[in-house]
Design an enzyme around this catalytic site. Structure first.
Site, mmCIF file in Angstrom:
data_model
loop_
_atom_site.group_PDB
_atom_site.id
_atom_site.type_symbol
_atom_site.label_atom_id
_atom_site.label_comp_id
_atom_site.label_asym_id
_atom_site.label_seq_id
_atom_site.Cartn_x
_atom_site.Cartn_y
_atom_site.Cartn_z
ATOM 1 N N SER A 199 0.900 -1.299 -0.015
ATOM 2 C CA SER A 199 0.108 0.068 -0.109
ATOM 3 C C SER A 199 0.793 1.065 0.134
ATOM 4 O O SER A 199 1.826 1.217 0.591
ATOM 5 C CB SER A 199 -1.000 0.058 1.244
ATOM 6 O OG SER A 199 -1.408 1.290 1.243
ATOM 7 N N TYR A 209 -1.385 -0.998 10.208
ATOM 8 C CA TYR A 209 -1.559 -1.030 8.789
ATOM 9 C C TYR A 209 -0.249 -0.314 7.945
ATOM 10 O O TYR A 209 0.304 -1.048 7.180
ATOM 11 C CB TYR A 209 -2.633 -0.384 8.317
ATOM 12 C CG TYR A 209 -3.009 -0.641 6.869
ATOM 13 C CD1 TYR A 209 -3.642 -1.965 6.677
ATOM 14 C CD2 TYR A 209 -3.007 0.347 5.871
ATOM 15 C CE1 TYR A 209 -3.807 -2.210 5.094
ATOM 16 C CE2 TYR A 209 -3.229 0.205 4.644
ATOM 17 C CZ TYR A 209 -3.640 -0.976 4.152
ATOM 18 O OH TYR A 209 -3.955 -1.435 2.816
#
Ligand SMILES: NC(=O)c1ccc[n+]([C@@H]2O[C@H](COP(=O)([O-])OP(=O)(O)OC[C@H]3O[C@@H](n4cnc5c(N)ncnc54)[C@H](OP(=O)(O)O)[C@@H]3O)[C@@H](O)[C@H]2O)c1
Length: 286
Positions: A159, A176
């Site tokens: 990401s 994350y």
């Protein structure tokens, strides 16, 4: 006279066998669709929910223009024993795999000061540990048919959260962003280990693509239109963007590409998020 291959043969995956984790929806389903459309003969998809996998496989196998088939093997890959079972199930049906898309992922958002270890463990386990363990267990299958001219591929879905500035506030995603930086780094480490086995390892780092996981965050940050306006190229990610990048990294066209991360966000990572002070963070006494 040119020795360049016919361009369609550079950007296709004829007869290849692929595995896509998190293939039941979102980016994983786009990847599985793209791989079938580009010529794969078999695409195994996996996710926890058997019904969702079956539904996705039915939709994939009904896709016009494909000659291969999608196969469902549900598994919870956050558990080591399930990774082992998944690989054994794949081995019952094929003696090799050409392409592994390690895509399944999870996120967690909470304000700074309220974070618990379990929020870290859940995300790091699925987004990093299980990616490494799955690649490790699948290495014999990936190595089986891999050659210098026709290397196998591992593609991890990272990401831009792993490479750019960070959001803060009530939905801050500390584990994350750390997990995505880690998966980019471990993919490079795998590229070093597996390159000599003729297995190329690369990451895709998407920005926002509408999906079950992303939609809640997209809403929190003002919705699709607002986020699209803020992005350098005026939009969010589309199915074709992910499909095209997956096909490129799986094809002959990228057979000399190893250990890279491709940001797939219209350039948004170059400018980062607009910083807003974190109202929930403890105030400094200085
Ligand atoms: N969409 C975005 O904007 C965006 C941006 C950057 C990166 N990404 C990354 O892209 C990947 C896919 O995300 P997405 O947006 O497509 O999310 P999504 O729509 O929520 O899909 C996640 C997929 O992973 C599966 N999954 C979740 N936990 C699993 C587990 N323990 N074992 C096996 N499968 C599991 C889910 O199926 P089950 O629920 O059935 O398990 C589903 O198929 C993730 O790694 C995510 O971090 C997404």
């Amino acid at each position: 006279m040119s020795n360049i291959s016919p361009i369609p043969s550079l950007f296709s995956t004829p007869g290849k066998i692929a595995v896509v984790t998190g293939g039941s929806r979102g980016l994983g389903l786009h990847a599985a669709t793209a791989l079938l459309l580009s010529g794969c003969s078999k695409v195994y998809i996996t996710s926890r929910k058997a019904a969702a996998c079956e539904e996705a496989v039915a939709a994939l196998n009904a896709t016009k223009g494909i000659t291969g088939k999608a196969i469902s093997i549900p598994a919870d890959i956050s558990k080591p024993e399930e990774i082992t079972r998944l690989v054994k199930e794949i081995e019952k049906d094929t003696n090799h795999v050409d392409i592994l898309i390690a895509n399944a992922g999870a996120t967690w958002g909470a304000p700074y000061g309220s974070w618990k270890k379990e929020y870290w463990d859940k995300v790091m386990t699925l987004n990093v540990t299980s990616v490494f363990m799955l690649v490790q267990e699948m290495t014999p299958l990936l190595a089986k048919n891999a050659t210098i001219a026709d290397p196998s591929r591992v593609i991890t879905t990272a990401s831009v959260a792993g490479i750019k500035g960070f959001s803060t506030g009530p939905n801050a995603t500390y584990s994350y962003s750390a997990s995505k930086a880690a998966v980019i780094h471990v993919t490079k480490h795998l590229a070093v280990t597996l390159g000599p086995k003729r297995i190329l390892c690369n990451s895709i780092a998407p920005g926002f693509f509408p999906s079950k996981m992303a939609n809640a965050l997209i809403d929190i940050y003002g919705g699709t239109d607002q986020l699209a306006k803020q992005n350098l190229n005026g939009r969010l990610g589309l199915e074709d963007d992910f499909a095209g990048t997956v096909v490129f990294l799986s094809s002959k066209a990228s057979s000399h590409v190893n250990g890279v991360v491709i940001p797939l966000d219209g350039g948004g990572h170059l400018v980062g998020d607009i910083f807003k002070p974190d109202e929930d963070a403890p105030k400094s006494k200085l």
